[in-house]
Design an enzyme around this catalytic site. Structure first.
Site, mmCIF file in Angstrom:
data_model
loop_
_atom_site.group_PDB
_atom_site.id
_atom_site.type_symbol
_atom_site.label_atom_id
_atom_site.label_comp_id
_atom_site.label_asym_id
_atom_site.label_seq_id
_atom_site.Cartn_x
_atom_site.Cartn_y
_atom_site.Cartn_z
ATOM 1 N N LYS A 196 0.811 -1.227 0.000
ATOM 2 C CA LYS A 196 0.000 0.000 0.000
ATOM 3 C C LYS A 196 0.847 1.282 0.000
ATOM 4 C CE LYS A 196 -2.435 0.331 3.742
ATOM 5 N NZ LYS A 196 -2.499 1.479 4.611
ATOM 6 N N ARG A 219 -10.639 4.605 9.615
ATOM 7 C CA ARG A 219 -10.507 3.281 10.226
ATOM 8 C C ARG A 219 -11.816 2.795 10.833
ATOM 9 N NH1 ARG A 219 -5.364 1.321 10.153
ATOM 10 N NH2 ARG A 219 -3.693 2.847 10.415
ATOM 11 N N ARG A 261 10.586 -10.873 6.235
ATOM 12 C CA ARG A 261 11.052 -9.491 6.140
ATOM 13 C C ARG A 261 12.030 -9.180 7.279
ATOM 14 N NH1 ARG A 261 6.753 -4.587 6.258
ATOM 15 N NH2 ARG A 261 6.587 -5.228 8.414
ATOM 16 N N ARG A 291 10.716 -7.925 12.925
ATOM 17 C CA ARG A 291 9.741 -7.346 13.854
ATOM 18 C C ARG A 291 9.073 -8.487 14.618
ATOM 19 N NH1 ARG A 291 5.730 -2.917 11.393
ATOM 20 N NH2 ARG A 291 4.334 -4.125 12.693
ATOM 21 N N ARG A 331 -3.438 -10.010 12.384
ATOM 22 C CA ARG A 331 -3.469 -8.643 11.837
ATOM 23 C C ARG A 331 -4.325 -8.564 10.572
ATOM 24 N NH1 ARG A 331 2.694 -7.703 11.414
ATOM 25 N NH2 ARG A 331 2.226 -5.891 10.147
#
Ligand SMILES: [Zn+2]
Length: 217
Positions: free
Chosen positions: A13, A88, A122, A155, A166
Protein backbone atom coordinates in the site's frame (compact mmCIF):
# COMPACT_ATOMS: atom_id res chain seq x y z
CA UNK A 1 -8.67 13.03 -7.57
CA UNK A 2 -9.74 12.43 -4.02
CA UNK A 3 -8.87 8.85 -3.22
CA UNK A 4 -8.57 6.48 -0.29
CA UNK A 5 -6.27 3.48 -0.48
CA UNK A 6 -7.09 0.30 1.44
CA UNK A 7 -4.96 -2.81 1.67
CA UNK A 8 -3.94 -5.42 4.24
CA UNK A 9 -0.49 -5.25 5.86
CA UNK A 10 2.11 -6.39 3.34
CA UNK A 11 -0.02 -5.49 0.33
CA UNK A 12 2.43 -2.81 -0.77
CA UNK A 13 0.00 0.00 0.00
CA UNK A 14 2.62 2.56 1.04
CA UNK A 15 4.88 1.78 -1.91
CA UNK A 16 2.06 2.07 -4.43
CA UNK A 17 0.74 5.27 -2.89
CA UNK A 18 4.12 6.97 -3.15
CA UNK A 19 4.57 5.83 -6.77
CA UNK A 20 1.10 7.12 -7.62
CA UNK A 21 2.10 10.42 -6.02
CA UNK A 22 5.13 10.62 -8.32
CA UNK A 23 3.08 9.74 -11.41
CA UNK A 24 -0.02 11.83 -10.72
CA UNK A 25 1.29 14.72 -8.66
CA UNK A 26 -1.24 14.03 -5.91
CA UNK A 27 -0.58 14.45 -2.22
CA UNK A 28 -0.33 11.31 -0.08
CA UNK A 29 -1.85 11.84 3.33
CA UNK A 30 -0.77 9.02 5.64
CA UNK A 31 -2.36 9.27 9.07
CA UNK A 32 0.65 7.82 10.87
CA UNK A 33 2.94 10.49 9.40
CA UNK A 34 0.54 13.33 10.19
CA UNK A 35 0.43 12.35 13.86
CA UNK A 36 4.21 12.29 14.03
CA UNK A 37 4.38 15.72 12.34
CA UNK A 38 1.71 17.39 14.43
CA UNK A 39 3.22 16.21 17.72
CA UNK A 40 6.36 18.16 16.86
CA UNK A 41 4.31 21.35 16.57
CA UNK A 42 3.75 23.57 19.55
CA UNK A 43 0.08 24.00 18.68
CA UNK A 44 -2.98 23.29 20.88
CA UNK A 45 -3.97 20.44 18.57
CA UNK A 46 -0.43 19.05 18.56
CA UNK A 47 -0.38 19.04 22.35
CA UNK A 48 -3.77 17.36 22.48
CA UNK A 49 -2.63 14.53 20.18
CA UNK A 50 0.58 14.15 22.19
CA UNK A 51 -1.39 13.67 25.41
CA UNK A 52 -3.15 10.62 24.02
CA UNK A 53 -0.21 9.12 22.17
CA UNK A 54 2.18 9.47 25.12
CA UNK A 55 -0.27 7.66 27.38
CA UNK A 56 -0.64 4.95 24.76
CA UNK A 57 -4.30 5.83 24.31
CA UNK A 58 -6.24 5.77 21.08
CA UNK A 59 -6.72 9.28 19.72
CA UNK A 60 -10.50 9.92 19.76
CA UNK A 61 -12.34 10.34 16.45
CA UNK A 62 -13.13 14.04 16.88
CA UNK A 63 -9.44 14.84 17.41
CA UNK A 64 -8.40 12.64 14.45
CA UNK A 65 -10.93 14.47 12.26
CA UNK A 66 -9.62 17.83 13.38
CA UNK A 67 -6.06 16.80 12.55
CA UNK A 68 -7.14 15.57 9.13
CA UNK A 69 -9.13 18.73 8.42
CA UNK A 70 -6.09 20.84 9.17
CA UNK A 71 -3.86 18.66 6.99
CA UNK A 72 -6.32 18.73 4.06
CA UNK A 73 -6.47 22.52 4.26
CA UNK A 74 -2.67 22.62 4.10
CA UNK A 75 -2.47 20.22 1.14
CA UNK A 76 -0.50 22.00 -1.56
CA UNK A 77 -1.40 19.76 -4.48
CA UNK A 78 -4.23 20.88 -6.72
CA UNK A 79 -4.25 17.40 -8.27
CA UNK A 80 -5.87 15.95 -5.17
CA UNK A 81 -4.83 13.38 -2.61
CA UNK A 82 -4.64 9.74 -1.58
CA UNK A 83 -5.60 9.04 2.00
CA UNK A 84 -3.73 6.16 3.65
CA UNK A 85 -4.70 4.80 7.07
CA UNK A 86 -7.96 6.70 7.26
CA UNK A 87 -10.86 6.19 7.80
CA UNK A 88 -10.51 3.28 10.23
CA UNK A 89 -14.06 3.34 11.55
CA UNK A 90 -17.52 3.95 10.14
CA UNK A 91 -17.77 7.04 12.35
CA UNK A 92 -14.59 8.43 10.78
CA UNK A 93 -15.97 7.67 7.30
CA UNK A 94 -19.17 9.56 8.11
CA UNK A 95 -17.19 12.49 9.46
CA UNK A 96 -14.99 12.49 6.35
CA UNK A 97 -18.09 12.71 4.12
CA UNK A 98 -18.89 16.02 5.77
CA UNK A 99 -15.44 17.43 4.96
CA UNK A 100 -14.87 16.16 1.44
CA UNK A 101 -16.48 13.94 -1.23
CA UNK A 102 -14.31 10.95 -2.10
CA UNK A 103 -14.08 10.06 -5.82
CA UNK A 104 -12.50 6.67 -5.68
CA UNK A 105 -11.51 3.84 -3.37
CA UNK A 106 -8.33 2.00 -4.36
CA UNK A 107 -8.62 -1.48 -2.90
CA UNK A 108 -5.66 -3.85 -2.76
CA UNK A 109 -6.04 -7.50 -1.99
CA UNK A 110 -3.61 -10.38 -1.68
CA UNK A 111 -4.06 -13.99 -0.59
CA UNK A 112 -3.16 -14.61 3.06
CA UNK A 113 -0.37 -16.96 1.98
CA UNK A 114 1.39 -14.16 0.08
CA UNK A 115 1.03 -11.66 2.93
CA UNK A 116 2.38 -14.15 5.46
CA UNK A 117 5.27 -15.13 3.20
CA UNK A 118 6.16 -11.50 2.56
CA UNK A 119 5.98 -10.30 6.14
CA UNK A 120 7.48 -13.33 7.86
CA UNK A 121 10.58 -13.20 5.66
CA UNK A 122 11.05 -9.49 6.14
CA UNK A 123 14.12 -8.15 7.92
CA UNK A 124 14.59 -4.52 8.87
CA UNK A 125 17.77 -2.55 9.57
CA UNK A 126 18.00 -1.44 13.19
CA UNK A 127 19.91 1.70 12.24
CA UNK A 128 18.34 3.06 9.05
CA UNK A 129 15.03 1.19 8.66
CA UNK A 130 15.87 -0.29 5.25
CA UNK A 131 13.67 -3.32 4.53
CA UNK A 132 15.06 -6.64 3.22
CA UNK A 133 13.53 -9.96 2.42
CA UNK A 134 15.44 -13.17 3.01
CA UNK A 135 13.79 -14.71 -0.06
CA UNK A 136 14.00 -12.14 -2.79
CA UNK A 137 15.65 -9.00 -1.47
CA UNK A 138 18.65 -10.42 0.34
CA UNK A 139 21.36 -8.27 1.89
CA UNK A 140 24.85 -8.86 0.48
CA UNK A 141 26.10 -10.02 3.88
CA UNK A 142 23.66 -12.09 5.91
CA UNK A 143 22.23 -10.15 8.84
CA UNK A 144 23.82 -6.83 7.87
CA UNK A 145 22.44 -3.78 6.09
CA UNK A 146 23.89 -3.05 2.63
CA UNK A 147 23.36 0.64 3.07
CA UNK A 148 24.79 1.32 6.51
CA UNK A 149 26.13 -1.96 7.86
CA UNK A 150 23.56 -1.95 10.67
CA UNK A 151 22.12 -5.13 12.17
CA UNK A 152 18.99 -6.58 10.65
CA UNK A 153 16.12 -7.80 12.83
CA UNK A 154 12.66 -9.25 12.42
CA UNK A 155 9.74 -7.35 13.85
CA UNK A 156 8.34 -9.44 16.72
CA UNK A 157 4.86 -9.18 15.21
CA UNK A 158 6.03 -10.51 11.84
CA UNK A 159 5.31 -14.14 12.71
CA UNK A 160 2.72 -16.21 10.82
CA UNK A 161 0.30 -16.39 13.76
CA UNK A 162 0.42 -12.66 14.52
CA UNK A 163 0.25 -11.75 10.83
CA UNK A 164 -2.91 -13.86 10.46
CA UNK A 165 -4.44 -11.97 13.37
CA UNK A 166 -3.47 -8.64 11.84
CA UNK A 167 -5.13 -9.64 8.54
CA UNK A 168 -8.32 -10.54 10.41
CA UNK A 169 -8.31 -7.23 12.29
CA UNK A 170 -7.83 -5.41 9.00
CA UNK A 171 -10.71 -7.26 7.38
CA UNK A 172 -13.04 -6.63 10.30
CA UNK A 173 -12.13 -2.95 10.32
CA UNK A 174 -12.50 -2.30 6.61
CA UNK A 175 -15.49 -4.45 5.64
CA UNK A 176 -18.04 -1.96 6.97
CA UNK A 177 -16.16 1.03 5.57
CA UNK A 178 -15.90 -0.47 2.07
CA UNK A 179 -19.62 -1.25 2.24
CA UNK A 180 -20.25 2.39 3.20
CA UNK A 181 -18.52 3.64 0.04
CA UNK A 182 -20.28 1.04 -2.13
CA UNK A 183 -23.62 2.29 -0.84
CA UNK A 184 -22.57 5.84 -1.61
CA UNK A 185 -21.76 4.70 -5.17
CA UNK A 186 -18.14 5.75 -4.87
CA UNK A 187 -16.04 4.25 -7.70
CA UNK A 188 -13.71 1.34 -6.89
CA UNK A 189 -10.37 0.49 -8.45
CA UNK A 190 -9.24 -2.94 -7.34
CA UNK A 191 -5.93 -4.67 -7.67
CA UNK A 192 -5.38 -8.25 -6.67
CA UNK A 193 -1.79 -9.32 -6.12
CA UNK A 194 -1.27 -12.96 -7.11
CA UNK A 195 2.52 -13.05 -7.31
CA UNK A 196 4.76 -13.04 -4.26
CA UNK A 197 7.59 -10.86 -5.55
CA UNK A 198 5.69 -8.81 -8.07
CA UNK A 199 7.35 -5.61 -9.30
CA UNK A 200 5.49 -2.61 -7.80
CA UNK A 201 5.18 -0.98 -11.25
CA UNK A 202 2.93 -3.81 -12.46
CA UNK A 203 0.38 -2.91 -9.79
CA UNK A 204 0.84 0.82 -10.23
CA UNK A 205 0.34 0.62 -14.02
CA UNK A 206 -2.82 -1.42 -13.58
CA UNK A 207 -4.21 1.07 -11.04
CA UNK A 208 -3.32 3.99 -13.32
CA UNK A 209 -5.08 2.35 -16.28
CA UNK A 210 -8.25 1.93 -14.23
CA UNK A 211 -8.07 5.50 -12.93
CA UNK A 212 -7.73 6.75 -16.51
CA UNK A 213 -10.80 4.75 -17.53
CA UNK A 214 -12.68 6.53 -14.76
CA UNK A 215 -11.23 9.85 -16.01
CA UNK A 216 -9.54 10.41 -12.66
CA UNK A 217 -5.99 10.35 -13.99
ZN1 LIG B 1 20.84 0.26 7.47
Amino acid sequence: MKAIIFGPPGSGKGTYASRLRAKLGVDVIAMGDIFREIMKEDSPLGKKVKQYVEKGLLVPDDVVIEVLKQRLAKSSSKKGFILDGFPRTLEQANALDKIVAIDVVIKLTAPDSIIIERLSTRWICKSCGEVYNVRYLKPKVEGLCDRCGGQLYQRPDDTAKVIKERIQVYERQTQQILQHYKEKKVQFVEFKCEILDMAPDVAVESILRDLKTLKLA
